[in-house]
Design an enzyme around this catalytic site. Structure first.
Site, PDB file in Angstrom:
ATOM      1  N   LYS A  32       0.836  -1.200   0.000  1.00 48.72           N
ATOM      2  CA  LYS A  32       0.000   0.000   0.000  1.00 48.72           C
ATOM      3  C   LYS A  32       0.871   1.252   0.000  1.00 48.72           C
ATOM      4  O   LYS A  32       2.060   1.200   0.326  1.00 48.72           O
ATOM      5  CB  LYS A  32      -0.930  -0.003   1.211  1.00 48.72           C
ATOM      6  CG  LYS A  32      -0.228  -0.055   2.550  1.00 48.72           C
ATOM      7  CD  LYS A  32      -1.223  -0.154   3.688  1.00 48.72           C
ATOM      8  CE  LYS A  32      -0.503  -0.175   5.037  1.00 48.72           C
ATOM      9  NZ  LYS A  32      -1.448  -0.161   6.161  1.00 48.72           N
ATOM     10  N   TYR A  81      15.672  30.777   6.707  1.00 48.79           N
ATOM     11  CA  TYR A  81      14.456  31.524   7.029  1.00 48.79           C
ATOM     12  C   TYR A  81      14.288  31.669   8.537  1.00 48.79           C
ATOM     13  O   TYR A  81      14.502  30.737   9.305  1.00 48.79           O
ATOM     14  CB  TYR A  81      13.229  30.800   6.469  1.00 48.79           C
ATOM     15  CG  TYR A  81      13.104  30.867   4.976  1.00 48.79           C
ATOM     16  CD1 TYR A  81      12.935  32.077   4.309  1.00 48.79           C
ATOM     17  CD2 TYR A  81      13.139  29.703   4.209  1.00 48.79           C
ATOM     18  CE1 TYR A  81      12.812  32.127   2.931  1.00 48.79           C
ATOM     19  CE2 TYR A  81      13.013  29.745   2.831  1.00 48.79           C
ATOM     20  CZ  TYR A  81      12.850  30.953   2.205  1.00 48.79           C
ATOM     21  OH  TYR A  81      12.726  31.005   0.831  1.00 48.79           O
TER      22      TYR A  81
END
Length: 363
Positions: A35, A258
């Site tokens: 999956k 940042y």
């Protein structure tokens, strides 16, 4: 050396991990979970490579299964969440898919199937033994099982399944309770059973029964981290790598990235690596998260950007632009990176984005 982010998929590690599953649970069949694109490793790549080695594959949703069938995969495929709508049943029959039944709605849909679908569906009946997510209540088991047996569309040999919530917690009493409830529910029934996920395969042999369901351990992640089991050395199937694209000398007091969240305490060299959250590297990885540059462990500093991360190479670094950087894999445990990002290795693997280059390797 390529600058772009690349995920190397080591097929020999996949073989090793499946062999370990069979060593730990030698009397069982293996339902290998593919999956979520095989936990980010490429469902078709894994399915083709394990062809004949695993007894069945498990996926979450019908589109995952159909994609494998259309690519030529003939191994039994199990829909681990069953079907979401009765309108999916013709496709399930057409593509010869097996399904988990976990609720009254699904059972009623099977009971309503036309008689021409005689013995068309292989069913796994899911019982809720304490996960409280999917599955029928244990007290309903007998009636559900008998109704399924009476369905003309359902094949004779129904497999009974449940799911463990805490198999990775070795000191918890939850798993023994779930195993006991599963045994009480199944009684002396003449059917195959499946309970063990990765953690249980490694730590709870009494849960192995006839089928085990390796997921994350198949891809080399230790579900019991930081605990290790003697003789159960997994090998990471994915190595995420990139390279240095810049080296920036900075002075004590200079900030990086940042928000200026990192300020150098002394003169040093900052390495810029071509990878970021746009590639699936965790944005919330904390300062100090380990990164390997030419095999040397250095700390992540500053915020993770969309396309870049920055690491502290040290004042005496001899690193050069183009040098090899490993983010996790053969030499750096993904579990350690996940811990520093306050998440789990499963999420890191599943979050690898489409722009990451995939190299499938035999070694």
């Amino acid at each position: 050396m390529q600058a772009i982010a690349t995920a190397d998929i080591h097929l020999s590690a996949l073989d090793h991990n499946l062999a370990l599953v069979k060593h730990l649970a030698p009397e069982t069949k293996v339902l290998a979970l593919l999956k979520a694109n095989a936990y980010g490793h490429g469902a078709l790549t894994v399915a083709r490579h394990l062809n004949g080695s695993a007894d069945a594959y498990g996926v979450a949703r019908i589109d995952e299964a159909i994609a494998l069938r259309e690519a030529g995969i003939n191994t039994p495929l199990v829909l681990m969440e069953g079907f979401f709508s009765a309108t999916e049943l013709p496709l399930i029959i057409e593509h010869n898919l097996q399904l988990v039944v976990h609720c009254e709605y699904q059972l009623q849909a099977l009971e309503a199937l036309a008689s021409e679908h005689l013995n068309a569906l292989k069913v796994w009946l899911k019982v809720d033994t304490g996960m409280h997510r999917l599955g029928i209540e244990p007290e309903l088991f007998s009636s559900f099982y008998q109704r399924l047996k009476a369905c003309q569309s359902v094949q004779e040999n129904i497999i009974v399944i449940s799911h463990l919530s805490s198999s990775d917690e070795l000191q918890s009493d939850v798993t023994p309770q779930q195993i006991a409830l599963f045994n009480d529910c199944c009684g002396n029934g003449d059917f195959e059973r499946s309970l063990a996920n990765s953690g249980a395969i490694m730590a709870w042999p009494e849960s192995h029964y006839q089928w085990v369901r390796p997921g994350v351990m198949l891809y080399g992640v230790n579900p019991l981290y930081p605990v290790s089991i003697d003789g159960a050395q997994l090998r990471p199937v994915m190595t995420l790598r990139s390279s240095l694209i810049a080296i920036k000398p900075i002075h004590a007091g200079d900030s990086v990235g940042y928000g200026a969240t990192y300020t150098a305490k002394e003169d040093t060299n900052i390495g810029v690596v071509a990878i970021g959250y746009g590639d699936g590297y965790p944005r919330h990885a904390k300062a100090g998260t380990p990164v390997l540059v030419n095999g040397r462990k250095v700390p992540l500093v500053g915020r993770v950007s969309m396309d870049m991360i920055t690491v502290d190479l040290g004042a005496d670094s001899q690193a050069k632009i183009g040098d090899y950087v490993e983010l996790w894999g053969k030499n750096l445990a993904i579990e350690e990176v996940a811990e520093n990002a306050e998440t789990i290795a499963y999420e890191l693997l599943c979050n690898i984005t489409a722009r990451v280059k995939i190299d499938v390797l035999s070694n």
